[in-house]
Design a protein around this motif. Sequence first.
Motif, mmCIF file in Angstrom:
data_model
loop_
_atom_site.group_PDB
_atom_site.id
_atom_site.type_symbol
_atom_site.label_atom_id
_atom_site.label_comp_id
_atom_site.label_asym_id
_atom_site.label_seq_id
_atom_site.Cartn_x
_atom_site.Cartn_y
_atom_site.Cartn_z
ATOM 1 N N ALA A 73 4.915 80.061 125.925
ATOM 2 C CA ALA A 73 4.171 80.895 126.869
ATOM 3 C C ALA A 73 5.013 82.038 127.435
ATOM 4 O O ALA A 73 4.535 82.777 128.302
ATOM 5 C CB ALA A 73 3.637 80.040 128.010
ATOM 6 N N THR B 249 -7.837 80.102 119.354
ATOM 7 C CA THR B 249 -6.479 79.721 119.764
ATOM 8 C C THR B 249 -5.985 80.656 120.856
ATOM 9 O O THR B 249 -6.168 81.876 120.774
ATOM 10 C CB THR B 249 -5.511 79.769 118.559
ATOM 11 N N THR C 192 -7.427 84.757 123.906
ATOM 12 C CA THR C 192 -7.851 83.699 122.996
ATOM 13 C C THR C 192 -8.682 84.303 121.872
ATOM 14 O O THR C 192 -9.610 85.092 122.124
ATOM 15 C CB THR C 192 -8.677 82.633 123.732
ATOM 16 N N THR D 2 0.256 80.126 122.762
ATOM 17 C CA THR D 2 0.607 79.762 124.132
ATOM 18 C C THR D 2 1.099 78.323 124.234
ATOM 19 O O THR D 2 2.027 78.022 124.992
ATOM 20 C CB THR D 2 -0.600 79.972 125.056
ATOM 21 N N ALA D 3 0.502 77.438 123.473
ATOM 22 C CA ALA D 3 0.904 76.027 123.529
ATOM 23 C C ALA D 3 2.341 75.823 123.062
ATOM 24 O O ALA D 3 3.015 74.881 123.493
ATOM 25 C CB ALA D 3 -0.042 75.182 122.677
ATOM 26 N N ALA D 4 2.823 76.710 122.192
ATOM 27 C CA ALA D 4 4.182 76.582 121.667
ATOM 28 C C ALA D 4 5.200 77.365 122.477
ATOM 29 O O ALA D 4 6.358 76.952 122.615
ATOM 30 C CB ALA D 4 4.224 77.041 120.207
#
Length: 205
Positions: free
Chosen positions: A123, A157, A180, A119-121
């Motif tokens: 979404a 993650t 997650t 998700t951080a890279a």
Amino acid sequence: ISPNFGHTAGGTNVTITGTGFTGVLGVSIGGLTASVVAATDTSLVVTLPPHAAGAVSVVVSTPSGTNAANSLFTYEFVQPPFVSTPTSTNVSTAVATLGGTVSFTTHSILERGVVLAPTAANANPVIDGPDVIKLTAVPNAGGGAFAVTFASLTPNTAYTFKAYATNIGGTGYTSATAFTTSAADPAGILDATFGFSGKNFHDIK
């Protein structure tokens, strides 16, 4: 001509059958040039040009002449599949089973599967997007529910995924859905308790 219909975006091949195609000079479909990719005296394989929806004429020009105008081929707009109900099950530290359901399609499904990204890279994962992993379902065609299992994920993650399906009209996706992975158990920790004279000892020397 087979098939005698195709998507307005073009790009797929059709086969024209007849006689006297040797030395073919050109083929037009709907007044636009169709590239010839294979030819014999009785058969031509050509690539459809893009065209607006509707019936169009297929014209072949050879040294012997050109056929009459006709309405042998029909362009139609094809709606991409509708894919719903994103699911995530059996989520652990490194594994997750993800899927969706092909709820509606007007044409055969060519491929279905799931795209996934941290998700951080990313979404909003899509096919060929940055940091996206794609897995196709087996069998990869057909309607209804399907699922794939991702392995080697990173513990603790956040990930975002979409289930997808593709027909000749394009690719449809579910909404983006997040999950997650579980945290990994601390490694190398030995915790032992022994009773002795009413005391507990947590350290082994």
